[in-house]
Design a protein around this motif. Structure first.
Motif, PDB file in Angstrom:
ATOM      1  N   ARG A 150     -32.720 -17.783 -34.085  1.00  0.00           N
ATOM      2  CA  ARG A 150     -32.647 -18.410 -32.766  1.00  0.00           C
ATOM      3  C   ARG A 150     -31.229 -18.888 -32.478  1.00  0.00           C
ATOM      4  O   ARG A 150     -30.695 -18.678 -31.389  1.00  0.00           O
ATOM      5  CB  ARG A 150     -33.621 -19.594 -32.727  1.00  0.00           C
ATOM      6  N   ASP A 153     -28.934 -16.032 -31.761  1.00  0.00           N
ATOM      7  CA  ASP A 153     -29.167 -15.534 -30.404  1.00  0.00           C
ATOM      8  C   ASP A 153     -28.402 -16.395 -29.414  1.00  0.00           C
ATOM      9  O   ASP A 153     -27.732 -15.892 -28.505  1.00  0.00           O
ATOM     10  CB  ASP A 153     -30.671 -15.583 -30.112  1.00  0.00           C
ATOM     11  N   ARG A 154     -28.481 -17.705 -29.608  1.00  0.00           N
ATOM     12  CA  ARG A 154     -27.761 -18.632 -28.732  1.00  0.00           C
ATOM     13  C   ARG A 154     -26.273 -18.379 -28.811  1.00  0.00           C
ATOM     14  O   ARG A 154     -25.566 -18.331 -27.813  1.00  0.00           O
ATOM     15  CB  ARG A 154     -28.087 -20.057 -29.166  1.00  0.00           C
ATOM     16  N   LEU A 156     -24.748 -15.647 -29.619  1.00  0.00           N
ATOM     17  CA  LEU A 156     -24.413 -14.388 -28.942  1.00  0.00           C
ATOM     18  C   LEU A 156     -24.269 -14.616 -27.444  1.00  0.00           C
ATOM     19  O   LEU A 156     -23.389 -14.039 -26.800  1.00  0.00           O
ATOM     20  CB  LEU A 156     -25.481 -13.324 -29.232  1.00  0.00           C
ATOM     21  N   GLY A 157     -25.129 -15.461 -26.893  1.00  0.00           N
ATOM     22  CA  GLY A 157     -25.020 -15.794 -25.474  1.00  0.00           C
ATOM     23  C   GLY A 157     -23.705 -16.501 -25.180  1.00  0.00           C
ATOM     24  O   GLY A 157     -23.041 -16.217 -24.184  1.00  0.00           O
ATOM     25  N   ALA A 160     -20.743 -14.208 -25.207  1.00  0.00           N
ATOM     26  CA  ALA A 160     -20.668 -13.404 -23.986  1.00  0.00           C
ATOM     27  C   ALA A 160     -20.229 -14.225 -22.784  1.00  0.00           C
ATOM     28  O   ALA A 160     -19.918 -13.672 -21.734  1.00  0.00           O
ATOM     29  CB  ALA A 160     -22.031 -12.778 -23.711  1.00  0.00           C
ATOM     30  N   GLU A 200     -34.366  -6.303 -34.017  1.00  0.00           N
ATOM     31  CA  GLU A 200     -35.137  -6.202 -32.766  1.00  0.00           C
ATOM     32  C   GLU A 200     -34.938  -7.440 -31.911  1.00  0.00           C
ATOM     33  O   GLU A 200     -34.812  -7.364 -30.700  1.00  0.00           O
ATOM     34  CB  GLU A 200     -36.620  -6.024 -33.127  1.00  0.00           C
ATOM     35  N   LEU A 201     -34.863  -8.591 -32.580  1.00  0.00           N
ATOM     36  CA  LEU A 201     -34.709  -9.840 -31.827  1.00  0.00           C
ATOM     37  C   LEU A 201     -33.297 -10.010 -31.290  1.00  0.00           C
ATOM     38  O   LEU A 201     -33.095 -10.571 -30.226  1.00  0.00           O
ATOM     39  CB  LEU A 201     -35.069 -11.034 -32.719  1.00  0.00           C
ATOM     40  N   LEU A 202     -32.302  -9.555 -32.045  1.00  0.00           N
ATOM     41  CA  LEU A 202     -30.926  -9.847 -31.642  1.00  0.00           C
ATOM     42  C   LEU A 202     -30.223  -8.693 -30.937  1.00  0.00           C
ATOM     43  O   LEU A 202     -29.258  -8.912 -30.200  1.00  0.00           O
ATOM     44  CB  LEU A 202     -30.102 -10.292 -32.862  1.00  0.00           C
ATOM     45  N   SER A 203     -30.687  -7.478 -31.129  1.00  0.00           N
ATOM     46  CA  SER A 203     -30.106  -6.284 -30.486  1.00  0.00           C
ATOM     47  C   SER A 203     -28.597  -6.217 -30.592  1.00  0.00           C
ATOM     48  O   SER A 203     -27.894  -6.118 -29.591  1.00  0.00           O
ATOM     49  CB  SER A 203     -30.428  -6.214 -28.990  1.00  0.00           C
ATOM     50  N   VAL A 204     -28.098  -6.298 -31.810  1.00  0.00           N
ATOM     51  CA  VAL A 204     -26.661  -6.213 -32.037  1.00  0.00           C
ATOM     52  C   VAL A 204     -26.463  -5.256 -33.210  1.00  0.00           C
ATOM     53  O   VAL A 204     -27.243  -5.294 -34.160  1.00  0.00           O
ATOM     54  CB  VAL A 204     -26.092  -7.616 -32.388  1.00  0.00           C
TER      55      VAL A 204
END
Lengths: 269, 267
Positions: A150, A153-154, A156-157, A160, A200-204
């Motif tokens: 989680r 993911d944050r 990565l946001g 970006a 799958e969750l992070l797509s990186v």
């Protein structure tokens, strides 16, 4: 053209500093002049992991405040000629990192080094944002565990949105996923998230998987980055990761529980 | 979670201003969303309007009793003469027990007259209201000579917002004035909002809020249902655990009354 690579995660304790140390060492061992920079002002660890904690005279903040030249603050690694360490300050706090100050130091580093590895602190506040701001590439270190995923993911946001490249609407930061502390036995038993789940969750794009290994603790105790421990699984996995980063193809290793003979169980990890 | 009352729900300054005023004054100003019936006028002739209304109201007298209405003047824009609303208004109020509160789509002169008569000029552009006047569209006949079921578009389409990258934890996407179409995952901890419908052609793991300006016809459609929270026009439901029958399945969510319905799509 020099590359600035930030090693970040969001979550604390997942292996950023361990990775920064081994990744930078791996690049330098292959002949690339590399600097690894500690952005964790106040809670510096990189100097310990690199084994140069007793050789710190000047630090990152000294350079920003013009109290010392960059050359004076950079510490040459004793294990590898092409590798230099810029330690963080232990006594100041993150407010000492200004965007302009960091920009100047990064620019100066770009003049001398092919690769600049920025070891980010945990969190998403100033230190972490400073570490990622000037990056060209990012390695997001993730443990196979829900809160780490989680937080990654944050992060990565944030990569970006808050980097210089994002603000100037230039080419986005190239993102890489590094899974660390992977325990195949626990993945197979269903306790731990699998590599596929995380992807799958992070797509990186996946840069590598570093297995859980006792050698990592030994490495930090001795101040020698684990990539030097070629007998260990983690060390070898870091070599693979560096190779992949430089464009070589490497199969993923250490993804299955290993059958260990008696001797191995007694002496190795 | 309080029902979404204003567009400024994420603006802390707006909320602060309200709190300050209520602490010291005897009034409180708040934005709110109401569904209003629109009476679309095709004529200014009080007699014919009255007759038409009487006929429609008879179908559901209790619904229309004391109903606040907005007069839509679009069809009358070409009539240039200044119009005195007062006669129409008193007829509507006394004879038909309707309560006109405003007008929309009026020409500048008509708006001026409306203001004089004490009616508000309503923001046009949203067509989420039910139309009292029936549209006389001929249902298209299909080749077999049968009358196809009349498919009235429920509302004008507005531009959709299209997103093709994952929405990450902590990010928020708001599709203003229309639908939101996403072709990548909405991760846990992410939030997607739309004035219209939300379509997610990928796993929906975060929060989805459709019809946030009050459109109760809005729907949420996703390919893989794992949402933390879904909401339509402020009616929301959180999921500690998504029920087995639609966990990770394609579903659509819509409002019936004030109850959220979740229906699997396909078999």
């Amino acid at each position: 053209m020099s590359q600035v690579i930030v090693v970040t995660s969001g979550k604390g304790g997942v292996g950023k500093t361990t990775t920064s140390a081994s990744f930078a060492t791996g690049l330098a061992l292959r002949g690339h002049k590399t600097a690894v920079v500690d952005f964790d002002v106040g809670l510096r660890n990189l100097d310990l992991i690199m084994g140069c904690e007793r050789r710190v005279v000047y630090d990152f903040v000294n350079v920003i405040n013009k109290e010392a030249a960059l050359k004076q603050a950079l510490i040459r690694d004793k294990n590898c000629d092409s590798l230099y360490v810029l330690p963080a300050s232990q006594t100041r706090d993150k407010e000492a990192l200004t965007k302009e100050g960091v920009a100047e130091v990064i620019t100066e580093l770009r003049n001398t080094f092919e690769y600049i590895v920025c070891d980010s602190p945990a969190g998403i506040e100033r230190g972490a944002v400073m570490a990622l701001y000037f990056a060209d590439q990012a390695i997001v270190v993730t443990n196979p565990e829900v809160s780490s995923v989680r937080d990654s993911d944050r992060m990565l946001g944030i990569l970006a949105a808050k980097s210089k490249r994002a603000e100037e609407e230039g080419d986005p930061i190239k993102e890489h996923l590094l899974i660390s502390r992977y325990a195949p036995k626990r993945v197979n038993s269903g306790d731990m998230m699998s590599m596929e789940d995380i992807q799958e969750l992070l797509s990186v794009p996946l840069l590598g998987v570093i297995p859980e290994s006792e050698s990592v603790l030994n490495a930090s105790n001795s101040g020698i980055p684990v990539i030097h421990d070629t007998g260990s699984n983690a060390g070898q996995a870091y070599h693979d990761m560096v190779a992949r980063f430089l464009g070589e193809h490497r199969e993923l290793r250490f993804m299955q529980p290993q059958k260990r003979g008696l001797l191995h169980r007694l002496f190795g990890s | 979670m309080a029902p979404l009352e204003t567009q400024n729900r994420n603006n802390p300054n707006a909320r602060k201003a309200n709190r300050q005023s209520s602490a010291t004054s005897s009034v409180e100003l708040k934005g709110s969303v109401f569904t209003l019936t629109v009476l679309r006028l095709r004529s200014f002739d009080v007699e014919s309007v009255g007759a038409a209304i009487r006929e429609r109201i008879a179908q559901a007298p209790r619904f229309f009793k004391n109903a606040p209405i907005v007069l839509d003047l679009k069809d009358l824009n070409s009539i240039n003469k200044t119009y005195n609303f007062n006669q129409l208004l008193s007829t509507l109020r006394e004879k038909h027990l309707l309560i006109p509160v405003g007008v929309r789509h009026g020409s500048p002169t008509q708006n001026e007259a409306a203001l004089q008569a004490g009616l508000a000029i309503m923001q046009s552009g949203d067509t989420f209201t039910d139309e009292l006047d029936s549209a006389d569209t001929q249902a298209p006949a299909n080749p077999n000579g049968e009358q196809a079921e009349s498919m009235q578009p429920r509302r004008q389409s507005s531009t959709a917002t299209f997103v093709d990258h994952p929405i990450r934890s902590g990010q928020q996407v708001y599709a203003k004035g229309g639908d939101l179409i996403i072709t990548a995952a909405v991760n846990a901890g992410a939030e997607v909002l739309a004035d219209g419908n939300i379509h997610v052609y990928a796993p929906l793991r975060g929060r989805a809020l459709a019809g946030i300006q009050g459109d109760e016809n809005a729907r949420i459609i996703c390919q893989c249902m794992e949402a933390e929270l879904i909401s339509i026009a402020g009616n929301y439901r959180v999921f500690d655990e998504v029920p087995e029958q639609y966990l990770r399945k394609p579903v659509q969510v819509y409002l019936q009354g004030d109850k959220l319905n979740i229906n699997p799509i396909g078999k």
